[in-house]
Design an enzyme around this catalytic site. Structure first.
Site, PDB file in Angstrom:
ATOM      1  N   ASP A  77      36.880  43.238  52.438  1.00  0.00           N
ATOM      2  CA  ASP A  77      36.316  42.233  51.768  1.00  0.00           C
ATOM      3  C   ASP A  77      35.104  41.354  51.816  1.00  0.00           C
ATOM      4  O   ASP A  77      35.194  41.127  53.654  1.00  0.00           O
ATOM      5  CB  ASP A  77      37.288  41.192  51.803  1.00  0.00           C
ATOM      6  N   ASN A 101      39.298  48.233  43.823  1.00  0.00           N
ATOM      7  CA  ASN A 101      39.559  46.353  43.697  1.00  0.00           C
ATOM      8  C   ASN A 101      38.281  45.236  43.765  1.00  0.00           C
ATOM      9  O   ASN A 101      38.625  44.528  42.783  1.00  0.00           O
ATOM     10  CB  ASN A 101      40.995  46.123  44.792  1.00  0.00           C
ATOM     11  N   TYR A 147      31.924  40.901  32.908  1.00  0.00           N
ATOM     12  CA  TYR A 147      33.083  41.033  32.753  1.00  0.00           C
ATOM     13  C   TYR A 147      33.756  42.590  32.476  1.00  0.00           C
ATOM     14  O   TYR A 147      33.771  43.653  32.389  1.00  0.00           O
ATOM     15  CB  TYR A 147      33.668  40.495  33.562  1.00  0.00           C
TER      16      TYR A 147
END
Length: 303
Positions: free
Chosen positions: A44, A97, A161
């Site tokens: 992350d 992800n 998106y």
């Protein structure tokens, strides 16, 4: 060190990278996979969150290492995979992800924000996926799970998106075709869960109950990474909303197919007026009918 190419033991001894794992879905995936026996790279760009999740996993007695590289940069994305190889001897699984979103009507959209979403949501999947593939292929295989979205079917106010998530579905199918003979399976998951991304959207929050927690999607990701449980499953787009689990249909060529030696604009106009106008597809996640189709169906409703 773990054997990334070894099979027959579920996730035990496998090395898995989860991007965007500092919170929400990514955190749920990383924690679940670690408990299932995988050694996990927790990636992350929010460094404190990545380190927190990695520490949480280690404190529970499972192997985990934090990565703070950005998937949007190809060299940094490759470094995520190389960290997995350096720590655990290889890479068996990748969960793409990491993602960004924002809401904007098309005439109010900002090119800089749109570019950032494309760079993370689509190019990030490509960069990290290619790096993983280059390591998985010589090792005899692996599994990639790309996180898409139901928005890939089209959704109001999040067009950029949605476009990236639709592209991720197409990329998933293309890679599945290319990599089947290499022993690398590629699937996509369209989750619906109550996460920070949902909190920022009034529309999404209204339709996502708080009990739809990210951990309810994690078993599906586990299944797709497990070569024994999901053997032979590749090129699939699978939606999990918590209580619902189903396959998402892929685009197809729709009948009727009209033939003509050559189509000019008048012939195309006639084709839509007389035949194809009644076969237009409802569009978007809400399945809205095109106005021409609504006009076509109106006489039938009043008859």
């Amino acid at each position: 060190m773990v054997s990334a190419g070894a099979g027959g033991a579920g996730l035990t001894g496998k090395a898995v990278v989860v991007t965007g794992a500092g919170r929400g879905l990514g955190e749920a995936f990383a924690v679940h996979l670690a408990r299932a026996g995988a050694a996990v790279v927790v990636n992350d760009v929010d460094a404190p969150q990545a380190r927190r999740v990695a520490r949480l996993i280690r404190d529970a007695g499972f192997p985990a290492v934090a990565s703070t590289h950005s998937v949007a940069d190809p060299a940094a994305a490759a470094a995520i995979v190389e960290l997995c190889v350096a720590e655990y001897g290889g890479i068996h699984g990748l969960v793409n992800n990491a993602g960004l979103t924002y809401e904007a009507l098309p005439w109010e959209d900002d090119p800089a924000r749109a570019r950032a979403v494309v760079e993370v949501n689509l190019l990030g999947v490509i960069h990290t996926g290619l790096a993983a593939i280059r390591r998985m292929r010589p090792a005899g295989g692996g599994s990639i799970v790309n996180i898409s979205s139901g928005a890939s079917l089209g959704q109001r106010t999040i067009g950029v998106y949605a476009a990236t998530k639709g592209a991720v579905c197409t990329l998933t199918c293309s890679w599945a075709l290319d990599l089947e003979d290499c022993g690398i399976r590629v699937n996509a998951v369209c989750p619906k869960a109550y996460t920070r991304m949902v909190w920022t959207s009034e529309r999404a929050a209204r339709h996502t109950p708080p009990d739809r927690t990210p951990d309810r999607v994690a078993p599906l990701v586990h299944f797709l990474l497990d070569d024994d449980r999901s053997a032979g499953i590749t090129g699939q787009i699978i939606r999990c909303t918590g209580p619902e689990l189903h396959i998402v249909g892929q685009p197809y060529l729709k009948a009727p197919v009209l033939y003509r030696d050559e189509w000019d604009v008048d012939a195309v106009t006639t084709a839509f007026a007389e035949v194809l106008g009644s076969h237009l597809e409802p569009y978007g996640l809400e399945k809205r009918s095109p106005s021409r189709l609504r006009k076509w169906l109106a006489p039938a409703r009043t008859a």
